[in-house]
Design an enzyme around this catalytic site. Structure first.
Site, PDB file in Angstrom:
ATOM      1  CD  GLU A  28      -3.094  -0.846   0.209  1.00 58.03           C
ATOM      2  OE1 GLU A  28      -3.104   0.072  -0.310  1.00 58.03           O
ATOM      3  OE2 GLU A  28      -3.940  -1.885   0.046  1.00 58.03           O
TER       4      GLU A  28
HETATM    5 ZN   LIG Z   1      -6.300  -0.262  -3.520  1.00 61.90          ZN
END
Ligand SMILES: [Zn+2]
Length: 811
Positions: free
Chosen positions: A674
């Site tokens: 992320e």
């Molecule tokens: Zn995503």
């Protein structure tokens, strides 16, 4: 579907080991299919409705607890990856429009400000090394306390990590307390201030319970410190004590894996999917010996829509009109007019002149218009059915009398320039390697499953450029390309990507509208359609009864009408099926997380998809620390330990995500980035994040190369310590590298069918076995590449396994 076959990890293992099968039996049939999608629809709560023409913001929402968080998720609200328990409640980030903010407030949610990562400025201190020799005696006392507390204390320290991030010094602590499920107490951590100092001299910090889906997992918390502590101590509310050494998280080694003259920094702006694909084509053209562009087998549904309009104001008077042709294929040329004939007693009628549709509304004896929305919609479909289909608004009866409307064009509302194809779109990968014949270890990196995440595609482009442009001059890079078969897909979801760049910046999903007639199919719902490509996969999905995906066609976590219903997802499945594929990275943003399986659980009970074995878990952690260290090298940005680990341990359930499919279905070591702090940061920040995470992606390739070249056999030892149980001792196995340990306690030869040494629990190390003193222990270890300790051959009559006795060392 939920798979019952074991993946091909620990590759010299037979197809099923006893321990592995037991694990799958426990977690598979017991949970699969407990909640059919139909059941979910029947009691579906009210969902948020997104109005078109609004952009979404990332705002902070604070909920009282997990029940309210579940209710919030059930509204279909779009949450990014921040979930932070605080004293005031659980703080999450929602991606919502002003209309949705208003709706959330009406529902009683506490909506706050935008949360920023704190830009702190603590002073950097370096007292790392000191004379530990002087404190040897103290260490012995400490070791005794450690062993005693490990055996008897009701609190156990799982991790104690010191790290620098930016200019901050941080101590992150995780601990498990036996009363944590029922008591809400925080735990207080006392720190020393370096080697030889008193516990408490470095201050204290509180850590709080991490509870998800009603289940206590552990206590956790991080605090700024002004010196690196060597040890910490936690005294639980019952008076029990645990102590632990503080480890340094992600220390940066002095020597760089990048040789002199290593080239990087190849991206200068955000790139649309069309530009990303152009870029990899140019790159492959420039290096035909090392790379090729592969068109994946499934085309998307296309950056295209029917032309639409909604006439009228209130729901009862609204008439929705859709073209039969795609907007760019003539739909956009259609106009509709609702005309007052200006005379009494006129019938409702429709005339079509070319692509101009004129509705002459019916009137009464006084000349007032009498035609209702339902009548107008029926007349349009009947008389102009070669061009359009008309209907009342979202299932409304349409009993309201319509108002006249001047000639209005239908439009597909798509604003991308003509250079962006409106046809079903191919998805392209660049395949990099000297030998692209399937004989080399495969690595897959793919980005932009979520359209609005603009930085991850750049990470893949930067990485492809680094590999190809350094090949001629950098021996390390040359070796990667000799050893590996690298597949990079910069954009999995080009339709959504284009829509995000040109039409609706917060678009997360693809562009396919699966809403049924009578539902949200009209023009006003156009920013609410699409399938969440990271919820449409086959393992532990919504369709298997797992949590964290929606059956609503307008939810931002919509799982689609069925597993792999979407071409974007079938492309990933096609790539993962390649027999040599062994490692993967699914690049998302944001939150600076680094995660792996399991990524889903079923509620109630938070029943997780099967956890990796201790050996797999330690392989994940070991490779992760290399990858995160490479990321940190760029500007000392640390992905924190609290944001590293299985998705469902550090974030929340995401049923049907791609990492889980690659791991459970194909046995691929599958990670998820992320990236960064927001979806579309300023270019300056986006550029920094690209450099950081490309470092990490290149390091993944080095992990894969080392795995491929790994011929080194693991070694292992037996550690025996006193047990609180009379007549017994505590036994643990320590291994020299991530490796599976198979053991027997009955004097027999250990094989792959013997008991597999397991983890003590979530985020803990190896279990402690309590066995009668004097027990004979036989065991061997095998690493991820299949190398077996001491060249033992468990399947024939080899006798080179390890032997030991569960007896305390004397003295
Ligand atoms: Zn995503």
């Amino acid at each position: 579907m939920s798979r019952s076959a074991l993946p091909r990890r620990w590759r010299r293992l037979p197809a099923a080991t006893a321990a592995g099968v037991a694990l799958l039996l426990l977690a598979g049939p017991a949970t699969a299919g407990t909640a059919a999608p139909a059941d979910r629809e029947a009691d579906a709560p009210a969902v948020l409705e997104r109005s078109a023409d609004e952009q979404a913001d990332v705002v902070e929402v604070t909920v009282d607890g997990t029940a309210q968080l579940d209710a919030l998720v059930a509204t279909g609200v779009d949450l990014d990856h921040h979930v932070t328990p605080t004293e005031a409640g659980i703080v999450v980030h929602a991606v919502v429009t002003p209309t949705e903010v208003a709706a959330l407030k009406r529902m009683g949610y506490r909506v706050g400000a935008v949360l920023h990562d704190a830009a702190d400025s603590a002073q950097r201190v370096s007292e790392r090394e000191a004379t530990i020799a002087a404190h040897r005696a103290e260490n012995r006392a400490y070791t005794a306390t450690l062993e005693r507390s490990a055996a008897t204390s009701d609190v156990k320290i799982i991790r104690a990590d010191y790290y620098t991030s930016g200019t901050n010094q941080v101590l992150s602590v995780e601990a498990k307390w036996a009363q944590g499920q029922t008591s809400t107490s925080t735990l207080t951590v006392a720190r020393d201030s370096g080697p030889g100092t008193e516990i408490g001299s470095g201050g204290t910090q509180n850590i709080t319970r991490f509870v998800d889906a009603g289940v206590y997992l552990y206590h956790r918390g991080a605090a700024a410190v002004t010196a690196r502590p060597q040890r910490i101590q936690i005294t639980s509310p019952t008076g029990d004590v645990a102590v632990a050494e503080v480890k340094e998280w992600l220390p940066i080694p002095a020597d760089s894996p990048e040789g002199p003259g290593y080239q990087k920094d190849f991206v200068t702006s955000y790139l649309t999917p069309t530009e990303l694909y152009d870029r990899i084509k140019r790159l492959a053209d420039a290096y035909p010996q090392l790379a090729e562009v592969v068109k994946l087998p499934y085309q998307t549904n296309g950056y295209r829509r029917k032309a639409q309009v909604v006439l009228g104001g209130t729901n009862a008077t609204r008439v929705a009109v859709d073209s039969l042709a795609w907007g760019h294929e003539g739909g956009n040329d259609i106009t509709v007019e609702l005309a007052d004939p200006g005379a009494a007693d006129r019938p409702l009628s429709v005339t079509v002149t070319g692509k101009a549709i004129r509705v002459s509304l019916g009137t009464d004896a006084a000349g007032a218009v009498t035609s209702t929305a339902a009548q107008v919609a029926a007349a349009l479909t009947a008389e102009a059915g070669a061009l359009v289909r008309a209907y009342t608004y979202r299932g409304d009866a349409g009993a309201g009398v319509v108002a006249p409307v001047a000639s209005t064009p239908l439009t597909d509302n798509l604003k991308a320039p003509a250079g962006v194809s409106r046809d079903p779109h191919p998805v392209y990968a660049i395949r990099i390697g000297k030998y692209r014949d399937g004989s080399r270890t495969g690595v897959l990196a793919y980005a932009q499953e979520h359209a609005r995440e603009w930085v991850p595609p750049l990470v893949t482009i930067e990485t492809a450029e680094r590999l190809l442009r350094n090949h001629a001059t950098d021996e390390n890079t040359k070796q990667l390309l000799r050893t590996l078969d690298i597949w990079i897909v910069p954009s999995i979801n080009p339709d959504g990507g284009h829509y995000s760049f040109y039409d609706y910046a917060s678009q997360r999903r693809n562009m396919t509208n699966h809403c049924a007639p009578g539902g949200a199919t009209d023009a006003l719902a156009r920013n609410s359609w699409g399938v969440d490509n990271n919820r449409n996969y086959t393992e532990y999905s919504l369709f298997d009864g797992y949590s964290g995906a929606s059956a609503s066609c307008t939810s931002d976590t919509y799982a689609g009408p069925g597993e792999l219903s979407e071409p974007e997802n079938r492309n990933v499945d096609w790539l993962a099926q390649r027999p040599n594929m062994k490692f993967s990275m699914n690049l998302h943003s944001s939150g600076n997380y680094f995660m792996w399986s399991p990524g889903a659980y079923a509620t109630p009970g938070r029943i997780s998809a099967p956890r990796p074995t201790l050996a797999d878990e330690s392989f994940f952690w070991g490779a992760s620390s290399r990858i995160l260290t490479a990321i940190k090298r760029h500007r000392n940005m640390a992905v924190t330990p609290a944001r590293t680990g299985p998705i469902s341990d550090v974030l929340y359930s995401a049923a049907g995500n791609s990492g889980d499919m690659l791991w459970y279905k194909y046995g691929i070591y599958a990670w998820n980035f992320e990236v960064g702090t927001s979806f579309q940061p300023t270019w300056e920040e986006a550029h920094q994040e690209t450099m950081e995470f490309s470092n990490g992606l290149v390091e993944l390739l080095r992990v894969a190369r080392d795995f491929d070249k790994d011929k080194k056999r693991p070694t292992s030892t037996l550690a025996v310590t006193p047990s609180a149980t009379e007549g017994s001792v505590s036994v643990r196995f320590d291994v020299s590298e991530p490796a599976a340990v198979f053991y027997t306690l009955d004097g027999s030869r250990p094989t792959f069918a013997s008991t597999l040494y397991a983890s003590a629990g979530i985020r803990e190390g190896g279990e402690t076995l309590t066995v009668p003193a004097g027990t004979k222990v036989h065991w061997f270890s095998v690493d991820a590449a299949g190398n077996i300790e001491r060249n033992y051959r468990p399947d024939d009559d080899s006798l080179t396994f390890n032997r030991g006795w569960a007896t305390l060392p004397t003295g």
